[in-house]
Design a protein around this motif. Structure first.
Motif, short mmCIF file in Angstrom:
data_model
loop_
_atom_site.label_atom_id
_atom_site.label_comp_id
_atom_site.label_asym_id
_atom_site.label_seq_id
_atom_site.Cartn_x
_atom_site.Cartn_y
_atom_site.Cartn_z
N TRP A 241 1.81 -5.15 5.32
CA TRP A 241 1.27 -6.50 5.31
C TRP A 241 2.11 -7.44 4.45
CZ3 TRP A 241 -0.71 -9.86 1.65
CH2 TRP A 241 -1.32 -11.01 2.16
N CYS A 242 2.48 -7.00 3.27
CA CYS A 242 3.25 -7.85 2.37
C CYS A 242 4.63 -8.20 2.93
CB CYS A 242 3.41 -7.17 1.01
SG CYS A 242 1.90 -7.08 0.04
N SER A 243 5.21 -7.27 3.67
CA SER A 243 6.55 -7.51 4.20
C SER A 243 6.53 -8.16 5.58
CB SER A 243 7.32 -6.18 4.28
OG SER A 243 6.67 -5.25 5.14
N GLY A 244 5.35 -8.37 6.14
CA GLY A 244 5.25 -8.97 7.46
C GLY A 244 5.72 -10.43 7.45
N ASN A 245 6.37 -10.84 8.53
CA ASN A 245 6.78 -12.25 8.63
C ASN A 245 5.61 -13.09 9.15
OD1 ASN A 245 6.72 -11.95 11.50
ND2 ASN A 245 8.83 -11.16 11.46
N GLU A 246 5.81 -14.37 9.27
CA GLU A 246 4.73 -15.26 9.68
C GLU A 246 4.24 -14.95 11.10
OE1 GLU A 246 2.79 -17.45 8.05
OE2 GLU A 246 3.81 -16.49 6.36
N HIS A 247 5.16 -14.54 11.97
CA HIS A 247 4.77 -14.17 13.34
C HIS A 247 3.85 -12.94 13.31
CE1 HIS A 247 5.22 -12.07 17.23
NE2 HIS A 247 5.20 -13.31 17.73
N ASP A 248 4.20 -11.95 12.51
CA ASP A 248 3.38 -10.75 12.39
C ASP A 248 1.99 -11.09 11.86
OD1 ASP A 248 5.46 -9.10 13.22
OD2 ASP A 248 6.18 -8.77 11.16
N LYS A 249 1.96 -11.89 10.80
CA LYS A 249 0.68 -12.21 10.18
C LYS A 249 -0.20 -13.04 11.10
CE LYS A 249 2.08 -11.60 5.37
NZ LYS A 249 2.19 -12.16 4.02
N LYS A 250 0.41 -13.94 11.85
CA LYS A 250 -0.37 -14.72 12.81
C LYS A 250 -0.96 -13.80 13.88
CE LYS A 250 -0.19 -18.83 15.78
NZ LYS A 250 -0.98 -18.23 16.87
N HIS A 251 -0.20 -12.83 14.32
CA HIS A 251 -0.67 -11.86 15.32
C HIS A 251 -1.90 -11.11 14.79
CE1 HIS A 251 -0.50 -8.63 18.31
NE2 HIS A 251 -0.52 -7.76 17.31
N TRP A 252 -1.84 -10.59 13.57
CA TRP A 252 -2.96 -9.86 13.00
C TRP A 252 -4.17 -10.77 12.80
CZ3 TRP A 252 1.13 -8.15 8.98
CH2 TRP A 252 1.91 -7.11 9.52
N ARG A 253 -3.91 -11.98 12.31
CA ARG A 253 -5.01 -12.91 12.05
C ARG A 253 -5.71 -13.33 13.34
NH1 ARG A 253 -1.24 -16.23 7.80
NH2 ARG A 253 -1.97 -15.21 5.87
N ASP A 254 -4.94 -13.70 14.36
CA ASP A 254 -5.52 -14.15 15.62
C ASP A 254 -6.33 -13.04 16.29
OD1 ASP A 254 -4.34 -16.59 15.24
OD2 ASP A 254 -2.75 -16.32 16.72
N ASN A 255 -5.83 -11.81 16.24
CA ASN A 255 -6.55 -10.69 16.85
C ASN A 255 -7.84 -10.38 16.10
OD1 ASN A 255 -4.81 -10.21 19.00
ND2 ASN A 255 -3.49 -8.88 17.79
#
Length: 338
Positions: free
Chosen positions: A297-311
């Protein structure tokens, strides 16, 4: 449908605010929003209760009794609710037989599956073995369902998703009671593995003094929160390291705001979390795996974090929101209240 269950009582015994209280709050608001007259009845008055204050701010009627069965009997006889829905062992033990004798339809929801100790063990045993007196019994997870000695239905906890804003926070947080089954000491384990990261613990309980004595400097204890409303926007990842759970409201509240959850596969969490999609679900006690999730999670980029958040948000909206669950509950009420 709603006309057949116009006057609904939600009955509980509570002295603090936790998962059951959060569920009751969401249930009361959800039922009220669909034009039902909802009253939350506290079996015993434990002074000013945070749930009472929150419900009253939304216009929900609260009744505080004195803990005696005769007081509950008199209240039900006087006000004649169409439906009584109990939460917690004392509410169920007292309200179900009264409802049965008075011909009032009754539902009971079971939120906890972990083994109790001492006197609570016998209260819990009595609660489960009198559950058959209800017209309908619900459990919030399959392990809890399996402990009930009578027919019961698996149901989803839910949250009201209206007007919730997605969090863009970064805190790595634990939110809950500091007690053995919640295993908050595992947050200290993570903190020692990642001394450059900061970990926040929101909650209180019997383990707090010990935990504070053992914690490293990168852990902050914030104590119990009357409301998490101002806290959730600061949180990026919720860690649920519990040894036992039902379907925790805190996970729903976080995911409804786009906060992914890292948890062990206990209780009903495997119905909620899709590993790597809206959060992370690990084998129980796999602390190496949990540490790896924190790194992911800490190393995730903004695209990754948006993916997790939206889901995470989509999961709650589709299956665990008030608009998805409350109409199904009202259908049940209408059936067994006939």
């Amino acid at each position: 449908m709603a006309k057949q269950a116009k006057k609904i009582w939600i009955v509980l015994d509570s002295s603090g605010f936790g998962g059951i209280e959060s569920h009751v709050e969401q249930l009361a608001l959800g039922l009220s929003s669909l034009s039902n007259h909802v009253t939350v009845v506290f079996i015993q008055n434990h002074a000013q209760h945070p749930l009472e204050k929150r419900l009253q701010s939304h216009g929900i009627t609260c009744v505080l009794l004195d803990g005696r069965i005769v007081s509950l009997w008199q209240a039900i006889k006087t006000h004649k609710p169409d439906i009584i829905h109990t939460h917690g062992y004392k509410a169920g033990i007292l309200a179900r037989p009264i409802a049965r004798m008075m011909g009032v339809s009754c539902a009971s929801t079971f939120h906890s599956g972990e083994k109790k100790q001492g006197r609570l063990h016998w209260y819990d045993w009595l609660d489960r073995n009198t559950a058959f007196l209800a017209n309908h019994v619900y459990a919030v997870s399959t392990p809890i369902l399996d402990t009930l000695p009578c027919p019961a239905t698996l149901t989803n906890n839910f949250v009201d998703t209206q007007q919730l804003k997605p969090s863009k926070g970064e805190k790595i947080a634990f939110v809950g009671r500091l007690s053995q089954e919640k295993a908050p000491e595992r947050m200290l384990n993570l903190a020692t593995r990642y001394p450059s990261l900061h970990f926040d613990i929101f909650g209180d309980g019997p383990l707090r003094t010990q935990l504070e004595a053992e914690a490293t400097e990168n852990v902050t204890f914030h104590g119990a929160q009357e409301s998490m409303t101002s806290i959730w926007p600061q949180v990026g990842l919720l860690v649920i390291p519990s040894k036992a759970e039902g379907l925790p409201m805190v996970a729903l509240e976080a995911m409804a705001r786009g906060i992914p959850v890292a948890a062990f596969d206990v209780g009903g969490l495997n119905r909620l979390i899709e590993h790597g999609k809206n959060g992370w679900l690990l084998e129980p006690n796999d602390m190496d795996g949990m540490a790896e999730v924190v790194h992911t999670w800490c190393s995730g980029n903004e695209h990754d974090k948006k993916h997790w958040r939206d889901n995470a948000i989509d999961t709650i909206e589709t299956r665990y929101s008030a608009k998805a669950v409350v109409p199904l509950l009202l259908q049940d009420y209408a059936i067994f209240a006939k």
